[in-house]
Design a protein around this motif. Structure first.
Motif, PDB file in Angstrom:
ATOM      1  N   GLY B  19       0.798  -1.483   0.077  1.00 21.27           N
ATOM      2  CA  GLY B  19       0.016   0.078  -0.037  1.00 21.27           C
ATOM      3  C   GLY B  19       0.911   1.366  -0.018  1.00 21.27           C
ATOM      4  N   TRP B  20       2.186   1.217   0.622  1.00 20.48           N
ATOM      5  CA  TRP B  20       2.875   2.495   0.793  1.00 20.48           C
ATOM      6  C   TRP B  20       3.349   2.847  -0.840  1.00 20.48           C
ATOM      7  CZ3 TRP B  20       7.717   1.833  -1.236  1.00 20.48           C
ATOM      8  CH2 TRP B  20       8.398   0.656  -1.501  1.00 20.48           C
ATOM      9  N   ARG B  21       3.229   2.071  -1.846  1.00 23.11           N
ATOM     10  CA  ARG B  21       3.492   2.423  -3.082  1.00 23.11           C
ATOM     11  C   ARG B  21       2.557   3.326  -3.687  1.00 23.11           C
ATOM     12  NH1 ARG B  21       6.113  -2.743  -6.204  1.00 23.11           N
ATOM     13  NH2 ARG B  21       6.602  -1.021  -7.722  1.00 23.11           N
ATOM     14  N   MET B  22       1.415   3.433  -3.239  1.00 25.05           N
ATOM     15  CA  MET B  22       0.431   4.385  -3.752  1.00 25.05           C
ATOM     16  C   MET B  22       0.892   5.673  -3.791  1.00 25.05           C
ATOM     17  SD  MET B  22      -2.513   2.654  -4.873  1.00 25.05           S
ATOM     18  CE  MET B  22      -4.097   3.519  -4.601  1.00 25.05           C
ATOM     19  N   PRO B  23       0.564   6.432  -4.697  1.00 23.73           N
ATOM     20  CA  PRO B  23       0.955   7.975  -4.628  1.00 23.73           C
ATOM     21  C   PRO B  23       0.605   8.696  -3.558  1.00 23.73           C
ATOM     22  CG  PRO B  23       0.161   7.254  -6.945  1.00 23.73           C
ATOM     23  CD  PRO B  23      -0.170   6.080  -5.915  1.00 23.73           C
ATOM     24  N   GLY B  24       1.279   9.386  -2.966  1.00 30.90           N
ATOM     25  CA  GLY B  24       0.985  10.170  -1.759  1.00 30.90           C
ATOM     26  C   GLY B  24       0.925   9.148  -0.333  1.00 30.90           C
ATOM     27  N   ALA B  25       0.849   7.959  -0.330  1.00 28.01           N
ATOM     28  CA  ALA B  25       0.852   7.234   0.806  1.00 28.01           C
ATOM     29  C   ALA B  25       1.809   7.237   1.787  1.00 28.01           C
ATOM     30  CB  ALA B  25       0.665   5.722   0.343  1.00 28.01           C
ATOM     31  N   VAL B  26       1.569   6.998   3.130  1.00 24.58           N
ATOM     32  CA  VAL B  26       2.497   7.267   4.052  1.00 24.58           C
ATOM     33  C   VAL B  26       3.451   6.111   3.764  1.00 24.58           C
ATOM     34  CG1 VAL B  26       2.770   6.907   6.445  1.00 24.58           C
ATOM     35  CG2 VAL B  26       0.805   8.217   5.683  1.00 24.58           C
ATOM     36  N   THR B  27       4.534   6.243   4.224  1.00 18.43           N
ATOM     37  CA  THR B  27       5.931   5.118   3.856  1.00 18.43           C
ATOM     38  C   THR B  27       6.360   4.508   5.150  1.00 18.43           C
ATOM     39  OG1 THR B  27       7.408   7.100   3.326  1.00 18.43           O
ATOM     40  CG2 THR B  27       6.286   6.047   1.567  1.00 18.43           C
ATOM     41  N   SER B  28       6.170   5.052   6.336  1.00 17.46           N
ATOM     42  CA  SER B  28       6.644   4.598   7.483  1.00 17.46           C
ATOM     43  C   SER B  28       5.756   4.786   8.705  1.00 17.46           C
ATOM     44  CB  SER B  28       8.034   5.657   7.473  1.00 17.46           C
ATOM     45  OG  SER B  28       8.498   5.101   9.137  1.00 17.46           O
ATOM     46  N   PHE B  29       5.701   3.451   9.289  1.00 16.34           N
ATOM     47  CA  PHE B  29       5.145   3.248  10.517  1.00 16.34           C
ATOM     48  C   PHE B  29       5.985   4.051  11.769  1.00 16.34           C
ATOM     49  CE2 PHE B  29       2.337   0.165  12.968  1.00 16.34           C
ATOM     50  CZ  PHE B  29       1.781   1.185  13.597  1.00 16.34           C
ATOM     51  N   GLN B  30       6.963   4.698  11.367  1.00 18.97           N
ATOM     52  CA  GLN B  30       7.788   5.521  12.384  1.00 18.97           C
ATOM     53  C   GLN B  30       7.471   6.935  12.674  1.00 18.97           C
ATOM     54  OE1 GLN B  30      11.924   3.171  12.911  1.00 18.97           O
ATOM     55  NE2 GLN B  30      11.913   5.182  11.959  1.00 18.97           N
ATOM     56  N   ASP B  31       6.678   7.265  11.446  1.00 19.21           N
ATOM     57  CA  ASP B  31       6.316   8.751  11.461  1.00 19.21           C
ATOM     58  C   ASP B  31       5.200   9.378  12.429  1.00 19.21           C
ATOM     59  OD1 ASP B  31       5.739  11.252  10.640  1.00 19.21           O
ATOM     60  OD2 ASP B  31       5.535  10.766   8.283  1.00 19.21           O
ATOM     61  N   PHE B  32       5.464   9.660  13.679  1.00 22.74           N
ATOM     62  CA  PHE B  32       4.367  10.121  14.436  1.00 22.74           C
ATOM     63  C   PHE B  32       3.218  10.819  13.781  1.00 22.74           C
ATOM     64  CE2 PHE B  32       2.081  11.526  18.040  1.00 22.74           C
ATOM     65  CZ  PHE B  32       1.504  10.119  18.449  1.00 22.74           C
ATOM     66  N   HIS B  33       3.910  11.945  13.234  1.00 21.61           N
ATOM     67  CA  HIS B  33       2.904  12.833  12.855  1.00 21.61           C
ATOM     68  C   HIS B  33       1.786  12.334  11.815  1.00 21.61           C
ATOM     69  CE1 HIS B  33       1.454  17.002  11.446  1.00 21.61           C
ATOM     70  NE2 HIS B  33       1.352  16.610  10.434  1.00 21.61           N
ATOM     71  N   ALA B  34       2.411  11.318  10.940  1.00 21.33           N
ATOM     72  CA  ALA B  34       1.316  10.596  10.065  1.00 21.33           C
ATOM     73  C   ALA B  34       0.438   9.947  10.883  1.00 21.33           C
ATOM     74  CB  ALA B  34       2.198   9.756   9.030  1.00 21.33           C
TER      75      ALA B  34
END
Lengths: 435, 435
Positions: B19-34
């Motif tokens: 799913g992370w390959r979708m354009p604009g998708a969140v790419t990390s489960f470490q990004d607390f802001h996301a």
């Protein structure tokens, strides 16, 4: 110019055993709103870090905030959202946890807080924890052997990911570069841990390590692995001795004096005048009863005091299974100053064995400056007697004097706790064992 | 009118393996802001709870968010500060933790969040965790025996404090009423735990318990102890079967059907039109490669698939050491529908074994309503393929339809997660073993 580092020892009802009885004082370490205010005050005062002790049992006769408290990591993760700059240090005992989980939790806190996490690595001195974990409490030497290996494993796990392991290239579909994740494959006496963690390298590289042990084994572990050391002392000479004892051990581990900040604990009782400060202390001490302070003392010393005469000099008491820093410090002082049991439990009730510094703000600042400049401290671990009053007094009255003298920062610079402490982001020790 | 309960399965890069390959998708489960944004969207959509899975190892070949993620409890404690109403559920495996620490951490999260904590009690199905803890992975039966005792100990510890144990009477100096703290004194096969905790009774009495096991042992444990059960299903009949299997077990434990909410997992792929939804699914599925999905499938099934023909019907594969719900569900479907290995890994890559519901918003709402009213669900565990898009689509397009039909709340009422779920605050079982 060299500046002090200040930590807030955040114990919900204050470090004084009966501080919660002060008018207007916070009465529960479960009240997150009150805790949030304490953290906000520390940040207003430009403190380097908030630091929590911990314990793993309930004992209604002991310090109120030992028995009723929030769990440190969840509390600090929440505080990471309500603060912006201050470091967040939690205690987790190496005797009753496992290194993979500890390494992971602090790495997570470091990511969540943007590089402000610190682990206070303690062995856990109280045998009262053991029955909650179906365990027998190891003796002092065994606890330190476990702790030394535990800390090495945690540091090794923190080094398992290279900084640029996450690729997340949408076009090729490459998410991670597997060559940049390194298992630890630790096989030791106490632990067998494969690794790596399932979390990337922390913003600080490795979260800051705090330690507090004053025994020989504790000093060695701290000299080898700690970034900040809390000292339990009662006067200047003792503080200078501990300061030297720690710093002199550093070269053997290839470390410089500036690599470790030594912060003696201090309970400041501050007034606008000397009289006001003394009155506050008297009010606090008036709340101590044999019931609460004796229990705490027995727990610290590990001996039954019920038959003792309260008003005879304490003399030489046996110290159980070496090593509880508080106990050693208190018994040393009792011998030095010929104290009675009542004196000792009053002292313990006040600051749990730590140094009580009572006076007008100017005098308190003078003393801190003297310790700082006299080779006894790189800063202080401030242990307010109660909240919010004990902390407000220090931040409102003492911090501005320290700032005016150029001894303490007036605003935050840098991004991480390592930045505040003047510590570099450590290089990965890929495959190599940390020193 | 009976209303649905909705949970958000918060897996950072989405439940879809790519799913992370979708354009604009969140790419990390470490990004607390996301992550904070995901939680905010769930709260905007009036969801009952956010719920996190967990795993205890890194495997760069498996799902991206298994290998790179924040630790659940620290993450949820932080989210407690950025949200107001939504429940916060974290997974902690009973095989690799200890009951005193787990009971304490969730009680703490419950206090910090004002009564919104939930524990997803899993046994931890992957043997890959074991080497990180210097352990051998117990077999399925053993894991469930450990889990059953573990959950009882945790519930017992949560009941150790009476609600009014904290007195904090400044005048008398009485802080706690020691008669209102009750040790557990548990001596069992797997655990010996004295108690009580050093934290007061949680706002919810006991934090909510979530479970997901679909095996016989898992269903029994859930029927006896769970408040919410997540079901892994592929179609309506299977969901209805599992719903009945769980609900029919409740009376034996003195519980009513309404005491447990059964939420099948669903990955909604939603468009404004059918075409738009199908295009999204095709785009997502186009990102799946044998590399990532086969690895995940091998891990789920516990067997080596490297020699298999991708395009022949899968036939009967052996299922290792019983019980992984995902594996059973997938193999059942493969047999039913005569699927090839390629079909199965595409299905697994999409939603990790869960049901994929693709269509125009109205049709998606129709299907959810049909399941809800047809005895297959009390609501759904929504597993967006990616963030924020997959979640935004559901909240913006489907939730308003459910609300318009009176099937889902339009605003939050009550204070705790138990309030949202329509569950009473449990009475303390003082001394008595929970049912």
């Amino acid at each position: 110019m060299r500046q002090m580092h200040l930590g807030l020892f955040l114990l919900g009802t204050g470090s004084h055993v009966a501080g919660w009885r002060m008018p207007g004082a916070v009465t529960s370490f479960q009240d997150f709103h009150a805790i949030q205010q304490m953290a906000a005050t520390a940040e207003r005062g430009c403190f380097d870090l908030i630091f929590m002790g911990d314990n793993l049992y309930a004992d209604p006769g002991a310090h109120p905030s030992y028995t009723l408290r929030l769990e440190p990591l969840t509390m600090l993760a929440a505080l990471a959202m309500t603060t912006k700059h201050i470091g967040l240090g939690a205690t987790v005992a190496t005797t009753y946890s496992d290194p993979w989980s500890v390494a992971r939790a602090f790495a997570s806190l470091d990511h969540i807080s943007g590089g402000r996490a610190a682990w206070n690595a303690v062995t856990g001195s109280s045998a009262q924890a053991a029955p909650n974990f179906g365990r027998t409490h190891p003796n002092h030497a065994e606890r330190y052997a476990i702790a030394a290996e535990f800390v090495d494993v945690v540091r090794g796990l923190w080094d398992g990911w290279e900084d640029d392991a996450l690729v997340a290239d949408r076009a090729s579909g490459l998410y991670l570069d597997p060559a940049k994740l390194h298992p630890l494959n630790h096989e030791g006496v106490h632990f067998s841990v494969k690794g790596p963690l399932n979390i990337g390298r922390a913003p600080q590289g490795r979260p800051v390590i705090l330690q507090a042990g004053g025994s020989e084994a504790g000093l060695d572990l701290a000299a080898r692995t700690a970034d900040v050391v809390f000292a339990v002392v009662q006067d200047f000479e003792e503080a200078r001795g501990q300061y030297r004892a720690l710093k002199s051990r550093l070269p053997a581990y290839g470390r410089r004096p500036a690599d470790v900040a030594v912060l003696p604990g201090v309970m400041p009782i501050v007034g606008r005048t000397e009289r006001e400060a003394l009155d506050k202390l008297a009010q606090l001490q008036g709340f101590i009863s044999p019931g609460n302070a004796l229990q705490l003392l027995q727990d610290r010393l590990g001996i039954d005091l019920s038959g003792q005469d309260m008003d005879a000099p304490l003399g030489d008491l046996p110290l159980h299974d070496g090593g509880h820093g508080f106990a050693r410090t208190l018994l040393n002082k009792a011998r030095r100053d010929n104290l009675t049991l009542r004196d000792v439990y009053n002292l313990l009730g006040a600051a749990r064995g730590h140094w009580v510094l009572c006076g007008a703000a100017e005098k308190v600042a003078d003393t801190l400056q003297q310790w700082f400049e006299g080779g006894a401290a790189d800063g202080f671990n401030v242990m307010p007697s109660h909240f919010p009053g004990g902390m407000d007094d220090f931040v409102n009255l003492v911090v501005p004097i320290l700032q005016e003298r150029g001894l303490f920062r007036t605003h935050y610079e840098g991004r991480t706790l390592r930045d505040l402490l003047g510590l570099d982001r450590p290089e990965r020790l890929g495959g190599r064992k940390p020193a």
